[in-house]
Design a protein around this motif. Structure first.
Motif, PDB file in Angstrom:
ATOM      1  N   ARG A 122       0.834  -1.211   0.000  1.00 27.61           N
ATOM      2  CA  ARG A 122       0.000   0.000   0.000  1.00 27.61           C
ATOM      3  C   ARG A 122       0.864   1.254   0.000  1.00 27.61           C
ATOM      4  N   ASP A 123       1.985   1.208   0.714  1.00 30.68           N
ATOM      5  CA  ASP A 123       2.911   2.345   0.708  1.00 30.68           C
ATOM      6  C   ASP A 123       3.449   2.595  -0.701  1.00 30.68           C
ATOM      7  N   ALA A 124       3.709   1.513  -1.447  1.00 29.30           N
ATOM      8  CA  ALA A 124       4.224   1.662  -2.806  1.00 29.30           C
ATOM      9  C   ALA A 124       3.215   2.387  -3.692  1.00 29.30           C
ATOM     10  N   VAL A 125       1.928   2.037  -3.558  1.00 31.08           N
ATOM     11  CA  VAL A 125       0.886   2.718  -4.332  1.00 31.08           C
ATOM     12  C   VAL A 125       0.779   4.179  -3.908  1.00 31.08           C
ATOM     13  N   THR A 126       0.866   4.431  -2.609  1.00 34.48           N
ATOM     14  CA  THR A 126       0.810   5.810  -2.107  1.00 34.48           C
ATOM     15  C   THR A 126       1.966   6.635  -2.659  1.00 34.48           C
ATOM     16  N   ALA A 127       3.175   6.051  -2.666  1.00 38.61           N
ATOM     17  CA  ALA A 127       4.345   6.767  -3.186  1.00 38.61           C
ATOM     18  C   ALA A 127       4.181   7.086  -4.670  1.00 38.61           C
ATOM     19  N   ALA A 128       3.654   6.131  -5.434  1.00 38.25           N
ATOM     20  CA  ALA A 128       3.435   6.364  -6.861  1.00 38.25           C
ATOM     21  C   ALA A 128       2.392   7.449  -7.080  1.00 38.25           C
ATOM     22  N   ALA A 129       1.322   7.434  -6.272  1.00 40.76           N
ATOM     23  CA  ALA A 129       0.283   8.459  -6.396  1.00 40.76           C
ATOM     24  C   ALA A 129       0.850   9.846  -6.101  1.00 40.76           C
ATOM     25  N   MET A 130       1.662   9.945  -5.054  1.00 42.53           N
ATOM     26  CA  MET A 130       2.270  11.231  -4.706  1.00 42.53           C
ATOM     27  C   MET A 130       3.176  11.722  -5.833  1.00 42.53           C
ATOM     28  N   TYR A 131       3.887  10.793  -6.459  1.00 37.83           N
ATOM     29  CA  TYR A 131       4.798  11.176  -7.538  1.00 37.83           C
ATOM     30  C   TYR A 131       4.021  11.670  -8.761  1.00 37.83           C
ATOM     31  N   LEU A 132       2.938  10.982  -9.105  1.00 40.10           N
ATOM     32  CA  LEU A 132       2.130  11.423 -10.243  1.00 40.10           C
ATOM     33  C   LEU A 132       1.497  12.789  -9.973  1.00 40.10           C
ATOM     34  N   ARG A 133       1.067  13.019  -8.751  1.00 34.83           N
ATOM     35  CA  ARG A 133       0.528  14.344  -8.413  1.00 34.83           C
ATOM     36  C   ARG A 133       1.620  15.401  -8.513  1.00 34.83           C
ATOM     37  N   TRP A 134       2.826  15.022  -8.110  1.00 28.06           N
ATOM     38  CA  TRP A 134       3.966  15.947  -8.236  1.00 28.06           C
ATOM     39  C   TRP A 134       4.235  16.275  -9.705  1.00 28.06           C
ATOM     40  N   LEU A 135       4.041  15.301 -10.585  1.00 27.81           N
ATOM     41  CA  LEU A 135       4.232  15.547 -12.013  1.00 27.81           C
ATOM     42  C   LEU A 135       3.154  16.466 -12.591  1.00 27.81           C
ATOM     43  N   GLY A 136       2.019  16.580 -11.898  1.00 26.24           N
ATOM     44  CA  GLY A 136       0.953  17.446 -12.389  1.00 26.24           C
ATOM     45  C   GLY A 136      -0.387  16.772 -12.557  1.00 26.24           C
ATOM     46  N   PHE A 137      -0.456  15.454 -12.338  1.00 28.14           N
ATOM     47  CA  PHE A 137      -1.724  14.740 -12.420  1.00 28.14           C
ATOM     48  C   PHE A 137      -2.396  14.821 -11.039  1.00 28.14           C
TER      49      PHE A 137
END
Length: 235
Positions: A122-137
């Motif tokens: 679950r942490d891995a999914v959270t980290a990926a979500a945070m990264y995509l939001r950082w990219l602008g999504f």
């Protein structure tokens, strides 16, 4: 949508199965035509050829390769659902354009990314979500109650798969992500903790799918040119 009754040969449980629908290159919705009379086949060993079937689009007569329909029974059996055959050679899907919808935020305006430590899947999914939001999504969320059809995250213009396993992400994973991206008219982006099989990386390069690896600090790193482009795109 075509549905067929399926009885699990292991536990004799009855199911009603409908094949997933994806868009053809012409834009028409298309699902593999199911063979109602054929019994399901338990999957005990996988090969690339068995995981894909050739399907003809009734709208444009194009013949292309699609994921083999499968059903997971609660008893643990995975069943291969028979598809009506067409007279066509088996081939890989045609590559999509390498450049899809760019992220909505300029790279130059982003602050430094702040990762989250990965201790669980679950942490891995959270980290990926945070990264995509950082990219602008900025509207990235988990679909429904978790992963849906191999997709762990969705947002405007993006679908993402997060592989937290200890095995390299496979060719099949990459190609299924590509199909999901086509269906959503979005970027397909892949994150993996264990890296990628060689054939998966080669295919991702051809399809224009950004690949990222994550270590336990939760900071994704690009591993192919489409990932580098996604990071540096300025709109």
């Amino acid at each position: 949508m075509e549905s067929v009754p399926v009885r699990c040969p292991a536990c004799r449980r009855d199911h009603l199965y409908a094949a997933p629908v994806y868009p053809c290159a012409c834009g028409a919705p298309l699902a593999p035509p199911l063979l109602r009379a054929a019994p399901p086949e338990p999957i005990t060993h996988r090969t690339w050829t068995d995981d894909w079937v050739t399907v003809r689009c009734p709208a444009c007569e194009r013949q292309d390769q699609w994921p083999q329909p499968e059903l997971g029974c609660p008893c643990g059996a995975v069943l291969r659902i028979a598809v009506r055959p067409v007279s066509a050679p088996l081939r890989r899907p045609s590559p999509a354009p390498a450049r899809l919808i760019p992220p909505p935020s300029p790279a130059a305006s982003r602050p430094s990314f702040r990762p989250v430590t990965i201790r669980t899947a679950r942490d891995a999914v959270t980290a990926a979500a945070m990264y995509l939001r950082w990219l602008g999504f900025t509207d990235v969320v988990r679909p429904g109650n978790g992963a849906s059809a191999g997709i762990d995250l969705r947002g405007t213009g993006v679908v993402a798969q997060v592989d937290p396993s200890t095995r390299p992400t496979s060719l099949r994973d990459v190609e299924c992500l590509w199909l999901n991206g086509l269906a959503a008219s979005a970027h397909g982006v892949c994150f993996s903790l264990a890296g990628y099989a060689d054939e998966a990386r080669t295919r991702a390069d051809g399809l224009g799918i950004p690949l990222f690896v994550m270590d336990l600090t939760g900071c994704p790193q690009p591993v192919n040119a489409p990932a580098d482009e996604l990071i540096t795109t300025v709109t």
